[in-house]
Design a protein around this motif. Structure first.
Motif, mmCIF file in Angstrom:
data_model
loop_
_atom_site.group_PDB
_atom_site.id
_atom_site.type_symbol
_atom_site.label_atom_id
_atom_site.label_comp_id
_atom_site.label_asym_id
_atom_site.label_seq_id
_atom_site.Cartn_x
_atom_site.Cartn_y
_atom_site.Cartn_z
ATOM 1 N N MET A 1 -17.744 -33.929 10.462
ATOM 2 C CA MET A 1 -19.039 -33.765 9.809
ATOM 3 C C MET A 1 -18.931 -33.014 8.487
ATOM 4 N N THR A 2 -17.744 -32.984 7.899
ATOM 5 C CA THR A 2 -17.584 -32.224 6.663
ATOM 6 C C THR A 2 -17.467 -33.106 5.439
ATOM 7 N N SER A 3 -17.354 -34.407 5.599
ATOM 8 C CA SER A 3 -17.244 -35.291 4.441
ATOM 9 C C SER A 3 -18.597 -35.876 4.083
ATOM 10 N N SER A 4 -18.801 -36.141 2.805
ATOM 11 C CA SER A 4 -20.062 -36.715 2.354
ATOM 12 C C SER A 4 -20.213 -38.130 2.870
ATOM 13 N N THR A 5 -21.444 -38.523 3.180
ATOM 14 C CA THR A 5 -21.716 -39.894 3.595
ATOM 15 C C THR A 5 -22.797 -40.460 2.707
ATOM 16 N N HIS A 17 -34.395 -44.201 2.688
ATOM 17 C CA HIS A 17 -35.513 -43.615 3.424
ATOM 18 C C HIS A 17 -35.056 -42.569 4.429
ATOM 19 N N VAL A 18 -34.086 -42.889 5.254
ATOM 20 C CA VAL A 18 -33.605 -41.979 6.292
ATOM 21 C C VAL A 18 -32.082 -42.060 6.330
ATOM 22 N N PHE A 19 -31.420 -40.924 6.258
ATOM 23 C CA PHE A 19 -29.961 -40.942 6.201
ATOM 24 C C PHE A 19 -29.415 -39.549 6.524
ATOM 25 N N THR A 20 -28.106 -39.441 6.623
ATOM 26 C CA THR A 20 -27.454 -38.146 6.778
ATOM 27 C C THR A 20 -26.801 -37.774 5.457
ATOM 28 N N GLN A 21 -26.721 -36.472 5.210
ATOM 29 C CA GLN A 21 -26.093 -35.999 3.976
ATOM 30 C C GLN A 21 -25.239 -34.778 4.309
ATOM 31 N N TYR A 22 -24.034 -35.039 4.793
ATOM 32 C CA TYR A 22 -23.109 -33.973 5.162
ATOM 33 C C TYR A 22 -22.363 -33.529 3.905
ATOM 34 N N ASN A 23 -23.035 -32.748 3.091
ATOM 35 C CA ASN A 23 -22.535 -32.404 1.761
ATOM 36 C C ASN A 23 -21.893 -31.017 1.797
ATOM 37 N N GLY A 24 -20.573 -30.962 1.551
ATOM 38 C CA GLY A 24 -19.878 -29.687 1.570
ATOM 39 C C GLY A 24 -19.414 -29.308 2.962
ATOM 40 N N GLU A 25 -19.267 -28.004 3.189
ATOM 41 C CA GLU A 25 -18.797 -27.473 4.465
ATOM 42 C C GLU A 25 -19.927 -26.684 5.133
ATOM 43 N N GLN A 26 -19.985 -26.741 6.449
ATOM 44 C CA GLN A 26 -20.979 -25.945 7.158
ATOM 45 C C GLN A 26 -20.632 -24.472 7.046
ATOM 46 N N LEU A 27 -21.664 -23.640 6.932
ATOM 47 C CA LEU A 27 -21.498 -22.211 6.701
ATOM 48 C C LEU A 27 -21.543 -21.432 8.009
ATOM 49 N N ASP A 28 -21.086 -20.180 7.932
ATOM 50 C CA ASP A 28 -21.236 -19.292 9.082
ATOM 51 C C ASP A 28 -22.717 -19.107 9.381
ATOM 52 N N LEU A 29 -23.055 -19.108 10.649
ATOM 53 C CA LEU A 29 -24.445 -18.943 11.055
ATOM 54 C C LEU A 29 -24.731 -17.480 11.389
ATOM 55 N N THR A 30 -26.016 -17.176 11.535
ATOM 56 C CA THR A 30 -26.422 -15.805 11.822
ATOM 57 C C THR A 30 -25.927 -15.340 13.180
ATOM 58 N N PHE A 31 -25.941 -16.255 14.154
ATOM 59 C CA PHE A 31 -25.550 -15.926 15.519
ATOM 60 C C PHE A 31 -24.402 -16.822 15.957
ATOM 61 N N SER A 32 -23.803 -16.484 17.080
ATOM 62 C CA SER A 32 -22.684 -17.261 17.609
ATOM 63 C C SER A 32 -23.170 -18.593 18.163
ATOM 64 N N ASN A 33 -22.235 -19.531 18.303
ATOM 65 C CA ASN A 33 -22.568 -20.801 18.942
ATOM 66 C C ASN A 33 -23.097 -20.577 20.353
ATOM 67 N N ALA A 34 -22.531 -19.606 21.040
ATOM 68 C CA ALA A 34 -22.981 -19.323 22.409
ATOM 69 C C ALA A 34 -24.438 -18.884 22.433
ATOM 70 N N GLU A 35 -24.853 -18.149 21.405
ATOM 71 C CA GLU A 35 -26.248 -17.715 21.355
ATOM 72 C C GLU A 35 -27.191 -18.895 21.145
ATOM 73 N N TYR A 104 -27.393 -25.297 13.079
ATOM 74 C CA TYR A 104 -26.637 -25.465 14.319
ATOM 75 C C TYR A 104 -27.126 -26.762 14.946
ATOM 76 N N GLY A 105 -26.206 -27.687 15.166
ATOM 77 C CA GLY A 105 -26.578 -29.014 15.625
ATOM 78 C C GLY A 105 -26.449 -30.000 14.485
ATOM 79 N N ASP A 106 -27.191 -31.080 14.553
ATOM 80 C CA ASP A 106 -27.096 -32.122 13.540
ATOM 81 C C ASP A 106 -28.286 -32.027 12.588
ATOM 82 N N ASN A 107 -28.242 -32.833 11.553
ATOM 83 C CA ASN A 107 -29.311 -32.871 10.552
ATOM 84 C C ASN A 107 -29.514 -34.311 10.102
ATOM 85 N N ILE A 108 -30.758 -34.679 9.854
ATOM 86 C CA ILE A 108 -31.092 -35.979 9.290
ATOM 87 C C ILE A 108 -32.091 -35.770 8.162
#
Length: 417
Positions: A1-5, A17-35, A104-108
């Motif tokens: 999920m790190t390459s542009s589409t 109209h509707v698409f994904t835009q995985y632009n750049g790298e995902q950043l550190d989030l405020t909380f852990s994945n477990a949270e 956290y999760g996916d984006n559209i």
């Protein structure tokens, strides 16, 4: 999920109209994945108990709570779609790839080029998980009337179920990671208050003092959460009649000897409101001001004594009300005596089930984080005119209560000069 589409085109082959835009790298989030998984697991229990196929949550606070992304609506609709198997933020193209980088999760993504694209994006998420909904959980208080009608029109044969309150009640109980964040916010609010207090003098304006506080706070937030957006932090410094409203913004008024002051610092910790508020005066106050200030401090101290695990919000409010009644001041107490903390700001969020009012039956439980903040507002034609506010943040624990706010309180400490 790190390459542009590339945007996925509709039949027109010209306008996305509707698409994904995985632009750049995902950043550190405020909380852990477990949270985030903890939050999603709990809310999915509501899917089951209410026989829902999915949530389509549109409030800024729930989008932030479940995905870590904070929307900037500008008249557009955002959502987080939570299903039994996934969670996806739905965001307008104007925000580019930033929502994906901070989700956290996916984006559209949907474009502005047709009004129905927001709903097309929701359909895409549901279709990808083979969901043909018959019951969707939404937030009635997160939609304008016209938006709700649009939901009804699009999901014509789907029952829309209001889930705002059950989800809000889940947010009342904080995890250790949330408590840590709020603790840091309280500490940083004290830093802003100290900077303002040290700068108070005759002739300085309310807005200059507010800037001083904000400039002390923001770098401290950056130290604790270096990869997060720095947004919405503010301070309010009010003097004289401008103290009469809790959220009155600073003006160009210059401070004068004898002024009643209200100093309020609000670090916004990744979408989480934190606060410290104190009454001060510039120079020795007159006797009426001093007496009213001391009474409000007494109410604040009474509230601190009453807060403990197992206490009921309405009982605490009633006891403070009776205290003010004995002083013939209840008619000047404009708000409840505190509230829950969490994902909230001046523009979104409110855990209204945990406020200190006589109509709130909530029991204080370990994991809750609340404020104690009595306020008196005396009309301008009376002695001691103005408002008096003291505000602390407290964490309810298994063993009792921890007060995160360390800023000194009352006339013994906050008469300046």
């Amino acid at each position: 999920m790190t390459s542009s589409t590339k945007p996925q085109m509709t039949d027109h082959q010209t306008v996305p109209h509707v698409f994904t835009q995985y632009n750049g790298e995902q950043l550190d989030l405020t909380f852990s994945n477990a949270e985030f998984e903890r939050r999603l697991t709990r809310v999915r229990e509501l899917l089951s108990t209410h026989n829902l196929d999915a949530f389509v949550l549109t409030s800024m606070h729930n989008i932030k709570y479940f995905s870590d992304f904070v929307p900037s609506p500008f008249g557009r609709t955002f959502a987080v779609v939570i299903t039994p198997e996934g969670s996806t933020t739905v965001t307008p193209w104007v925000d580019g790839g930033m929502p994906w980088r901070t989700t956290y999760g996916d984006n559209i993504v949907y474009s502005d080029w047709e009004k129905k694209n927001f709903f097309r994006a929701i359909d895409r998420v549901l279709e990808q998980q083979s969901i043909k909904p018959s019951r969707l959980g939404i937030e009635f208080d997160g939609l304008k009337v016209e938006e709700y009608r649009s939901f009804q029109g699009w999901f014509e044969n789907v029952e829309l179920v209001d889930m705002a309150e059950p989800i809000m009640r889940q947010r009342l109980l904080k995890s250790d990671e949330e408590v840590y964040l709020i603790r840091q916010g309280a500490r940083i609010a004290d830093i802003g208050g100290r900077a303002i207090k040290n700068a108070i003098r005759e002739g300085i304006t309310e807005y200059e003092l507010a800037f001083i506080g904000t400039e002390a706070i923001v770098p401290e937030i950056a130290k604790v959460y270096p990869s997060k957006e720095l947004r919405e932090t503010f301070c309010l410094v009010q003097s004289d009649i401008n103290t009469d409203g809790a959220h009155n913004w600073p003006t160009t008024r210059q401070l004068q000897k004898g002024d009643l002051l209200s100093v309020n610092c609000f670090p916004m910790m990744s979408g989480h409101y934190t606060a410290m508020e104190r009454t001060m005066t510039l120079g020795q106050p007159d006797q009426a001001t001093l007496d009213l200030w001391k009474i409000n401090v007494e109410a604040y101290q009474l509230g601190l004594e009453l807060i403990k695990p197992g206490a009921i919000a309405q009982d605490i409010a009633a006891k403070i009300n009776r205290f003010f009644e004995k002083q013939d001041l209840l008619k000047y107490a404009p708000i409840g005596y505190g509230h829950s903390f969490g994902v909230m700001s001046p523009y979104y969020g409110r855990e209204a089930a945990m406020e200190f009012r006589e109509d709130i039956e909530t029991e204080l439980q370990p994991g809750m984080v609340i404020s104690m903040e009595p306020m008196l507002t005396i009309p301008n034609n009376m002695p001691g005119a103005g408002a008096y506010r003291e505000h602390d943040i407290l964490s309810i624990t298994e063993d009792g209560v921890e007060n995160f706010t360390e800023f000194e309180v009352g006339p013994e400490h906050n008469i300046i000069g």
